[in-house]
Design an enzyme around this catalytic site. Structure first.
Site, PDB file in Angstrom:
ATOM      1  N   ASP A 438       0.658  -1.301   0.196  1.00 21.60           N
ATOM      2  CA  ASP A 438       0.076  -0.054   0.204  1.00 21.60           C
ATOM      3  C   ASP A 438       0.976   1.332  -0.027  1.00 21.60           C
ATOM      4  O   ASP A 438       2.187   1.127   0.332  1.00 21.60           O
ATOM      5  CB  ASP A 438      -0.810   0.004   1.300  1.00 21.60           C
ATOM      6  CG  ASP A 438      -2.029   1.035   1.261  1.00 21.60           C
ATOM      7  OD1 ASP A 438      -2.240   1.386   0.089  1.00 21.60           O
ATOM      8  OD2 ASP A 438      -2.610   1.427   2.251  1.00 21.60           O
ATOM      9  N   GLU A 441       2.840   5.200  -3.697  1.00 23.11           N
ATOM     10  CA  GLU A 441       3.015   6.208  -4.863  1.00 23.11           C
ATOM     11  C   GLU A 441       4.135   6.897  -4.712  1.00 23.11           C
ATOM     12  O   GLU A 441       4.853   7.485  -5.966  1.00 23.11           O
ATOM     13  CB  GLU A 441       1.812   7.234  -4.809  1.00 23.11           C
ATOM     14  CG  GLU A 441       0.465   6.309  -5.010  1.00 23.11           C
ATOM     15  CD  GLU A 441       0.024   5.613  -4.030  1.00 23.11           C
ATOM     16  OE1 GLU A 441       0.477   5.524  -2.724  1.00 23.11           O
ATOM     17  OE2 GLU A 441      -0.523   4.391  -3.951  1.00 23.11           O
ATOM     18  N   ASP A 510      -8.843   2.982  -3.110  1.00 23.21           N
ATOM     19  CA  ASP A 510      -9.930   3.692  -2.018  1.00 23.21           C
ATOM     20  C   ASP A 510     -11.106   4.192  -2.860  1.00 23.21           C
ATOM     21  O   ASP A 510     -11.597   5.201  -2.802  1.00 23.21           O
ATOM     22  CB  ASP A 510      -9.550   4.572  -1.361  1.00 23.21           C
ATOM     23  CG  ASP A 510      -8.274   4.150  -0.486  1.00 23.21           C
ATOM     24  OD1 ASP A 510      -7.925   2.909  -0.336  1.00 23.21           O
ATOM     25  OD2 ASP A 510      -7.817   4.915   0.100  1.00 23.21           O
TER      26      ASP A 510
HETATM   27  O1  MIG Z   1      -4.392   5.750   4.201  1.00 19.95           O
HETATM   28  O2  MIG Z   1      -4.116   0.713   5.400  1.00 19.95           O
HETATM   29  O3  MIG Z   1      -5.973   2.022  -0.114  1.00 19.95           O
HETATM   30  O4  MIG Z   1      -7.113  -0.418   1.269  1.00 19.95           O
HETATM   31  O5  MIG Z   1      -7.135  -0.084   3.912  1.00 19.95           O
HETATM   32  C1  MIG Z   1      -5.225   4.776   4.083  1.00 19.95           C
HETATM   33  C2  MIG Z   1      -5.317   1.387   5.480  1.00 19.95           C
HETATM   34  C3  MIG Z   1      -3.996   3.479   3.880  1.00 19.95           C
HETATM   35  C4  MIG Z   1      -5.122   2.738   1.818  1.00 19.95           C
HETATM   36  C5  MIG Z   1      -5.689   1.422   1.260  1.00 19.95           C
HETATM   37  C6  MIG Z   1      -6.879   0.865   1.996  1.00 19.95           C
HETATM   38  C7  MIG Z   1      -6.223   0.390   3.148  1.00 19.95           C
HETATM   39  C8  MIG Z   1      -5.831   1.642   3.861  1.00 19.95           C
HETATM   40  N1  MIG Z   1      -4.665   2.546   3.189  1.00 19.95           N
END
Ligand code: MIG
Length: 791
Positions: A438, A441, A510
Site C-alpha cells: 500500500d 506512490e 479507495d
Molecule cells: O491511508 O491501510 O488503499 O486499502 O485499507 C489509507 C489502510 C491507507 C489505503 C488503502 C486501503 C487500506 C488503508 N490504506
C-alpha cells in the site's frame, strides 16, 4: 469546507479592503478547521510533522528543482541510415528511428533517466527519399510530422513534430470517431476522448469516484483505434505528464512531459498482437500461485489473531470457500514495517498454522515508509548503509506517514532492493503467504502541496521528479525478485508503472461505495488492460461506505472473473463478511463465491497463458468486433477469448440487454445458443455469463471437468493445469466429425469431458464403443485419441 466565492469586479474599489479581510478570515477559519481535524485524528505530533515536512520540501524544491529548458527542434535537415536504424537530422536534435517488420517502431529524440524497458532487437531498415521502410510498413516525414502507413498506403499513425521548451510535447492526429483507452488506472469513460488526464501516481486521499484524476498508477500509454486500424503509443517516461485527448483541439491528442526522455514506441497490428509485442518491451505478467485466484476477505483492520480465527471458522462452518485473509496496518507495532504488534498478534505463527490447516493463507499489508526511530533495526540498517532516499545535499528525506516521521528506501537501487527483499523472510517465517503493498506512490501526509515525495529528492535513477511513477514499481520488484527465488509470490500493489504485472497485481484503491463506482471499476480495469496490465481487481463493495445487500451482491457478481476477487472495506464501513447481510442473502453470496471457485482452473489457465503471451485477461468487447455499434459497449467484459460477463450495474434492475460479439454463444446456465443483441432476465441471484461456441472451459466440480461448447467448426483449447506449483499443459481438439485428440502433461491423469450443444451418444476408443449418459465421459490416462458418436 466553506466555499470562498467573491466577485471582485462587481464591487466598488472602496470595498476591496473589506473583501480582502473577509477572504483572509475565511482562509483562516478553514485552516483552523483543518488543524482541528488533524489534531482529532492524529494528535499534534502528526500535525507538526506535516507542517515541518511541507516547509522542508518547499524549501528544497525551490533550491534544487529545475524546470526543463530545452532547445527548439529546428528545421529538418537530412535523413541518414546508420547500421540498422535511420537518423532524421534536425537543426538541434537527431531523431533515431528503429523498427521491426511486425509493426514495432521506436522514436528517440532525447536521452534521459534509464527506465525499466527491455532492449528489443530491431530489423534492418531501408531508406529512400527520406522514407523508411520495413516489412509492410513505411515511415515518411514532412513539415507536419511523421506518417506510418501500411503497404496499401493506409495511414495508421500520424505524429506531429514535437515541441520542446519547458515541457516536451508530442501530438498525435485524431482521424474521426476514434477510440482511446489506456493511461494506466483511469476513472474515465470507455473512450477517453474529450478529456484531459494527468500522469502522476497519487494517493486518492481516502475516497474517490468516477472522473477522479490522477489515481495511484499512471502510464504514458494509449491505445488508439480508428477506421479499423489500431496502434498503441508508449512513452518511456516516468515523470509528471498531462495528456489532452481531443479536449482543446478535436483533432489532436497532446502529451506534455515535464521531464526527459522523449522516447516513444508505436506498435501496430491486430489488438491482441499489439499487447504481445508491448509485453516484449515492458515485461510479461508473472505466474501467480493458484490459490491467489480464490476468494479473499479483507478489512481495515482485523484487530487480533482471535478475530481472524473466528472469521475463518465462520467461513468454514458456513461452507463458504476462502482462500486468503488480510491483515491491514493495525497488525504492526506502531506501524513499523516488518513487525507484529505483540499484544494482538503475539501468536502469529500459530495463527498461520491454524489457517493453513483450513486451507486459508494470511496476507499482510507492507509499507514503503520506515519509521524514524533509532534502535529499530530496519531504520538503523538503512541509515548505516545509506539506503534511504536523500535530498540533493545529502540529508535524508523524512516525511510523515502512518508511523509519523519516516524515511523511504531508494528501491531504484539493486542493493537496496536486495536488502529489502530479504526482510520478507521474517514474514515468511511467521507463515505469511502474500504481501499487499500500500501507499507506494509513495503517499505522504502533508499539510499542503502534493501528497507525495519532494520533486528534488534524489534517487539512483534520477531526481524524484523524473522517476516518480516508478517508486511503487521498484518496491514491488524488490519483493518479487527475492520471493520468486523460492516460490510463486502473491504481491498486491496499489501503485505501479508499465509492465507492473511482471511483479505484482493491482487493485483500484479507495473507491467510494456506489452503483456508479461499481461500474467505473470495470472501466478502470479495462483501461488497465489497454495499458497491458493483466492482474487486476477492486475492493468488492467499495472501500468507503457500506453497500446494502443488493449492491454488494451485484458487485461480487460483476467481479466474478476479475483476476483479484477480494472484499475489502474501510474502518468505518459496516462489517462485510458474507454472513453480515443476513440469512436471506447468505445463500446467494455463498453461491457466487462457489461459482467463482468452480472456474478457478479456467482462470488459472488464462493467467498462465497471459504470462506467456503478454495479453491481459480482462478485455473489452471492442477487441472482438469491428462493428462501430460495439465500440462503446462499456458494461460487459470478456475473460480471455471465451467468456463474456454482462453484470447488472443498476439498482433494482433484474434484466438487461447483452450485446454479443460475432458468433454463437451459450448461456452458461441453460445451454441456450444465442447471438447478436439479446435481452436477459437476471434476478438478484443471477449473473449473465456466456461461453463462446468452439471453446473448451476447465472447471473444478469436485474433479476437473472440461466443458466443450460445440461449434460447426469443432473445438480446441490449450489449458494450463496447476500441478502443485508447476504447470501441466493439456492440448485438446475436437474435429467437426467428432474426433478428439488430447495431449497432456504426465501429472494430469484421467480427464472428464462434458459436451454442450450437441447430443453425444457414445465414444469409441481403439474400436471399442461405449454408450454414455448426460454427454459426460472420462478419457483415461494414456488415451490420446477417441471418436465421438453423435446422434
Ligand atoms: O491511508 O491501510 O488503499 O486499502 O485499507 C489509507 C489502510 C491507507 C489505503 C488503502 C486501503 C487500506 C488503508 N490504506
Amino acid at each position: 469546507m466553506p466555499k470562498i466565492n467573491i466577485k471582485i469586479n462587481t464591487v466598488k474599489i472602496g470595498k476591496k479592503f473589506n473583501i480582502l479581510l473577509l477572504f483572509t478570515q475565511q482562509i483562516y477559519m478553514q485552516l483552523l478547521e483543518e488543524i482541528d481535524g488533524f489534531l482529532k485524528t492524529f494528535g499534534d505530533g502528526m500535525l507538526k510533522d506535516r507542517i515541518s515536512y511541507s516547509l522542508t520540501r518547499d524549501r528544497y524544491d525551490s533550491i534544487y528543482y529545475k524546470k526543463l529548458n530545452m532547445k527548439k527542434i529546428g528545421r529538418f535537415l537530412s535523413a541518414e541510415k546508420s547500421n540498422k536504424y535511420v537518423y532524421f537530422h534536425f537543426e538541434n536534435y537527431d531523431l533515431k528511428v528503429e523498427a521491426r517488420g511486425d509493426g514495432v517502431f521506436k522514436f528517440s529524440w532525447t536521452d534521459g533517466p534509464k527506465l525499466p524497458v527491455e532492449n528489443i532487437e530491431f530489423d534492418d531498415l531501408q531508406l529512400h527519399d527520406n522514407t523508411v521502410s520495413v516489412g509492410n510498413y513505411s515511415i515518411s516525414l514532412d513539415e507536419n510530422g511523421l506518417y506510418l502507413k501500411d503497404q496499401d498506403g493506409k495511414l495508421i499513425y500520424q505524429g506531429y513534430i514535437p515541441d520542446f521548451n519547458e515541457v516536451l510535447s508530442q501530438s498525435l492526429r485524431i482521424f474521426g470517431d476514434d477510440l482511446f483507452s489506456g493511461l494506466g488506472e483511469k476513472a474515465g469513460p470507455i473512450n477517453l476522448r474529450g478529456h484531459v488526464y494527468r500522469l502522476w501516481n497519487h494517493d486518492a486521499k481516502g475516497s474517490y469516484g468516477p472522473d477522479s484524476d490522477p489515481l495511484y498508477l499512471n502510464i504514458p500509454v494509449l491505445l488508439h483505434l480508428h477506421d479499423d486500424v489500431s496502434y498503441l503509443i508508449f512513452f518511456e517516461n516516468a515523470g509528471d505528464a498531462t495528456v489532452d485527448i481531443g479536449f482543446s483541439r478535436e483533432d489532436k491528442v497532446t502529451f506534455y512531459f515535464k521531464s526527459k526522455p522523449m522516447v516513444y514506441y508505436v506498435i501496430t497490428g491486430d489488438i491482441k498482437s499489439i499487447y504481445s509485442k508491448f509485453s516484449e518491451i515492458t515485461g510479461k505478467p508473472y505466474r501467480p500461485p493458484y490459490w491467489a485466484f480464490g476468494f479473499q476477505q479483507s478489512r481495515y483492520s482485523y484487530m487480533s489473531s482471535a478475530e481472524v480465527r473466528s472469521i475463518v471458522d465462520r467461513f468454514n462452518e458456513l461452507g463458504i470457500p476462502l482462500s486468503a485473509i488480510y491483515l491491514d496496518i493495525d497488525y504492526m507495532d506502531e506501524f513499523k514495517v516488518f513487525t507484529f504488534n505483540s499484544d494482538r498478534f503475539w501468536d502469529v505463527k500459530d495463527l498461520t498454522k491454524y489457517l493453513g490447516e483450513r486451507g486459508v493463507r494470511l496476507i499482510t499489508i507492507m509499507e514503503p515508509n520506515v519509521k524514524m526511530e533509532p534502535g529499530y533495526t530496519i531504520y538503523d540498517e538503512a541509515v548505516k548503509n545509506g539506503y534511504f532516499i536523500k535530498y540533493p545535499d545529502g540529508n535524508i528525506f523524512y516525511a510523515p506517514v502512518w508511523p509519523l516521521m519516516a524515511a523511504f528506501p531508494d528501491f531504484s537501487r539493486n542493493d537496496v532492493r536486495e536488502w529489502w527483499g530479504k526482510k520478507y523472510d521474517f514474514m515468511k517465517k511467521n507463515g505469511v503467504s502474500g504481501f499487499w503493498h500500500d501507499m507506494n506512490e509513495p503517499a505522504i501526509f502533508v499539510a499542503w502541496g502534493d501528497n507525495s515525495m519532494a520533486l528534488s529528492a534524489a534517487q539512483s535513477n534520477g531526481s524524484h521528479s523524473e522517476v516518480h511513477n516508478l517508486f511503487g514499481y521498484y518496491m514491488d520488484k524488490a519483493a518479487y525478485d527475492h520471493l520468486s527465488k523460492t516460490e510463486r509470490p502473491f504481491i498486491l500493489s496499489r501503485s505501479g508503472w508499465a509492465g507492473i504485472s511482471r511483479y505484482a497485481w493491482i487493485w483500484t484503491g479507495d473507491t467510494e461505495t456506489s452503483w456508479k463506482e461499481m461500474k467505473q471499476n470495470l472501466l478502470t480495469i479495462l483501461h488497465m488492460s489497454a495499458s497491458g496490465i493483466s492482474l487486476t481487481g477492486c475492493d468488492i463493495g467499495g472501500f468507503v461506505g457500506s453497500p446494502d445487500a443488493e449492491l454488494f451482491i451485484r458487485w461480487l457478481q460483476s467481479a466474478i472473473f476479475y483476476p483479484l476477487f477480494r472484499v475489502h472495506s474501510n474502518k468505518k464501513s459496516k462489517r462485510r463478511e458474507p454472513w453480515e447481510f443476513g440469512e436471506k442473502y447468505l445463500g446467494i453470496i455463498r453461491d457466487i463465491i462457489k461459482l467463482r471457485h468452480s472456474f478457478l482452473p479456467q482462470i488459472y489457465s488464462e493467467a498462465i497463458s497471459s504470462s506467456i503471451t503478454g495479453i491481459p485477461m480482462i478485455r473489452p468487447v471492442y477487441w472482438y468486433s469491428s462493428n462501430p455499434d460495439m465500440l462503446l459497449v462499456d458494461d460487459e467484459y470478456l475473460f480471455g477469448d471465451s467468456i463474456l460477463v454482462a453484470p447488472i450495474f443498476s439498482e433494482h434492475s433484474t434484466s438487461r440487454i447483452v450485446k454479443l460479439p460475432p458468433g454463437l454463444w451459450y448461456n452458461l446456465y441453460s445451454d441456450e445458443k444465442v447471438f447478436g443483441e439479446i435481452k436477459v432476465e437476471a434476478p438478484l441471484n443471477m449473473i449473465p455469463i456466456y461461453i463462446r461456441s468452439g471453446s473448451i472451459i476447465a472447471r473444478d466440480e469436485g474433479k476437473l471437468i472440461l466443458h466443450v461448447f460445440h461449434s460447426e467448426e469443432g473445438e480446441s483449447a490449450k489449458i494450463y493445469i496447476d500441478a502443485g506449483g508447476e504447470d501441466s499443459e493439456l492440448d485438446i481438439s475436437v474435429s467437426k466429425d467428432g474426433k478428439i485428440n488430447i495431449h497432456r502433461g504426465s501429472s494430469i491423469k484421467a480427464v472428464t469431458i462434458k459436451f454442450h450443444g450437441v447430443y453425444v451418444k457414445g465414444i469409441t476408443i481403439n474400436g471399442n464403443t461405449k454408450y454414455i449418459e448426460d454427454n459426460l465421459f472420462e478419457i483415461e490416462e494414456g488415451v490420446n485419441e477417441l471418436q465421438l458418436i453423435f446422434q
